[in-house]
Scaffold this motif. Structure first.
Motif, PDB file in Angstrom:
ATOM      1  N   ARG A 132       0.830  -1.209   0.000  1.00 31.20           N
ATOM      2  CA  ARG A 132       0.000   0.000   0.000  1.00 31.20           C
ATOM      3  C   ARG A 132       0.867   1.263   0.000  1.00 31.20           C
ATOM      4  O   ARG A 132       0.763   2.126   0.864  1.00 31.20           O
ATOM      5  CB  ARG A 132      -0.935  -0.017   1.202  1.00 31.20           C
ATOM      6  N   TRP A 136      -1.439   2.416  -7.811  1.00 24.77           N
ATOM      7  CA  TRP A 136      -2.521   1.489  -7.472  1.00 24.77           C
ATOM      8  C   TRP A 136      -2.339   0.112  -8.093  1.00 24.77           C
ATOM      9  O   TRP A 136      -3.032  -0.831  -7.721  1.00 24.77           O
ATOM     10  CB  TRP A 136      -3.858   2.073  -7.916  1.00 24.77           C
ATOM     11  N   LYS A 138       0.396  -3.009  -9.170  1.00 26.84           N
ATOM     12  CA  LYS A 138       1.733  -3.509  -8.870  1.00 26.84           C
ATOM     13  C   LYS A 138       2.160  -4.613  -9.840  1.00 26.84           C
ATOM     14  O   LYS A 138       1.338  -5.345 -10.386  1.00 26.84           O
ATOM     15  CB  LYS A 138       1.757  -4.067  -7.439  1.00 26.84           C
ATOM     16  N   HIS A 206      -8.063  -0.557  -4.732  1.00 21.48           N
ATOM     17  CA  HIS A 206      -8.144  -1.272  -6.006  1.00 21.48           C
ATOM     18  C   HIS A 206      -8.044  -2.784  -5.818  1.00 21.48           C
ATOM     19  O   HIS A 206      -7.459  -3.269  -4.844  1.00 21.48           O
ATOM     20  CB  HIS A 206      -7.030  -0.804  -6.947  1.00 21.48           C
ATOM     21  N   GLU A 279      -7.529   1.208   0.567  1.00 20.37           N
ATOM     22  CA  GLU A 279      -6.102   1.329   0.234  1.00 20.37           C
ATOM     23  C   GLU A 279      -5.563   0.160  -0.590  1.00 20.37           C
ATOM     24  O   GLU A 279      -4.372   0.147  -0.926  1.00 20.37           O
ATOM     25  CB  GLU A 279      -5.269   1.419   1.510  1.00 20.37           C
ATOM     26  N   ARG A 281      -4.171  -2.478  -3.225  1.00 18.68           N
ATOM     27  CA  ARG A 281      -3.420  -2.316  -4.477  1.00 18.68           C
ATOM     28  C   ARG A 281      -3.626  -3.540  -5.355  1.00 18.68           C
ATOM     29  O   ARG A 281      -3.547  -4.685  -4.886  1.00 18.68           O
ATOM     30  CB  ARG A 281      -1.925  -2.186  -4.179  1.00 18.68           C
TER      31      ARG A 281
END
Length: 320
Positions: A132, A136, A138, A206, A279, A281
């Protein structure tokens, strides 16, 4: 090849086994229940009862099958094994799965080494648990979030164990996004229809999704290509909860989800749910597309939810 699927009657295993058989592979698949051996036979596999937490049981099953490739799909997340989903107490909900991803992984790798198995493919998770920090979305180069101090921490440590152990052994780890598709929707739609699945805060967290059929296709590619390393197996459309949750509700014939402030959601749903919603990702599938040659047949959950829940509105019942 001779392929050993540990967890052959799970939600993904039931798709993976017949797909491998159809491609000409000889499959041995495991179940924890003798009552499911007939199912594995119908899927085209040689079934074997195995306790993934018993090293002798695992060692005997693998030695008898003598596979070229071993696929680790063992979990215990279903309602039958773990009860109803409970994000507030994920450490309890995932207790057996945590053991399967730690002890079970070690038992499988030990059996693979003892039997001379050339390659291992293992299940991991990459839905909303990216670190986090920063953007957004990874990649495989970004670390997963340890969720330190939350009920998710033991589960995240178990995921890290799977990834470290399997990659060190020269195998492949597939970080599947949040599953959806037939047999994987009730846990999501049931609380939505009761208005018990709200958007928390701004819903900015997300998430990445993947249809079960696409996850199966990626697994077959990883087996056949004998790839190594970590791969994010997610669709092309990472999105915030403020988008996917109302859309899922509409597809399920439910009313629009309520919005709940974080201060109220935290004591009710727990810290993990709040972080996921605000939060979380998501993940990129660029590496899987490039190195596996994988392309999701369901590139977006937007159309995918509609297809999976077609005709199963508010009056629908049973498994989607």
């Amino acid at each position: 090849m001779r392929v050993f699927v540990a967890g052959g009657t799970g939600v993904l295993g039931r798709r993976l086994v017949p797909r491998l058989v159809a491609r000409g592979h000889q499959v041995t698949a495991t179940t924890t229940s003798a009552a499911k051996l007939d199912l594995l036979e119908r899927l085209g596999a040689e079934g074997v009862v195995m306790d993934g937490l018993d090293p002798m049981s695992v060692g005997e099953a693998v030695a008898q099958a003598r596979p070229d490739t071993l696929v680790h799909q063992m979990t215990a997340i279903s309602v039958t094994h773990a009860g109803k989903p409970d994000m507030k107490h994920m450490d309890r909900w995932f207790a057996t799965t945590i053991r399967l991803r730690t002890e079970g992984t070690d038992h499988l790798l030990a059996a693979a080494e003892a039997t001379g198995v050339r390659h291992v493919v293992a299940q991991s998770y990459g839905g909303w648990n990216g670190l986090r920090e920063g953007g957004w979305v990874k990649t495989e180069q970004d670390p997963l979030d340890p969720y330190t101090g939350t009920a998710a921490q033991p589960g995240m440590e178990a995921i890290r164990h799977v990834e470290d152990a399997v990659v060190s052994a020269g195998g492949a780890v597939l970080r599947y996004g949040w599953f959806y598709g037939p047999d994987a929707m009730d846990d999501l739609t049931a609380p939505l229809r009761k208005r018990q699945f709200p958007v928390v805060g701004g819903g900015t967290g997300h998430c990445s999704w993947v249809h079960l059929d696409d996850a199966t296709d990626a697994t077959v590619l990883a087996v056949e290509q004998q790839v190594r390393g970590i791969f994010n197996i997610v669709d092309d459309d990472p999105a915030p909860a403020s988008e996917w949750l109302p859309h899922l509700a509409a597809c399920a014939g439910a009313k629009r989800p309520l919005r709940v402030p974080t201060w109220l959601a935290r004591p009710l749903a727990g810290e993990v749910a709040v972080r996921l919603m605000t939060e979380g990702r998501a993940f990129s599938n660029t590496k899987a597309r490039r190195e596996l040659g994988w392309e999701p047949g369901h590139p977006s959950w937007r159309r995918g939810f509609e297809e999976a829940l077609a005709g199963r509105g508010a009056g629908g019942g049973g498994r989607a």
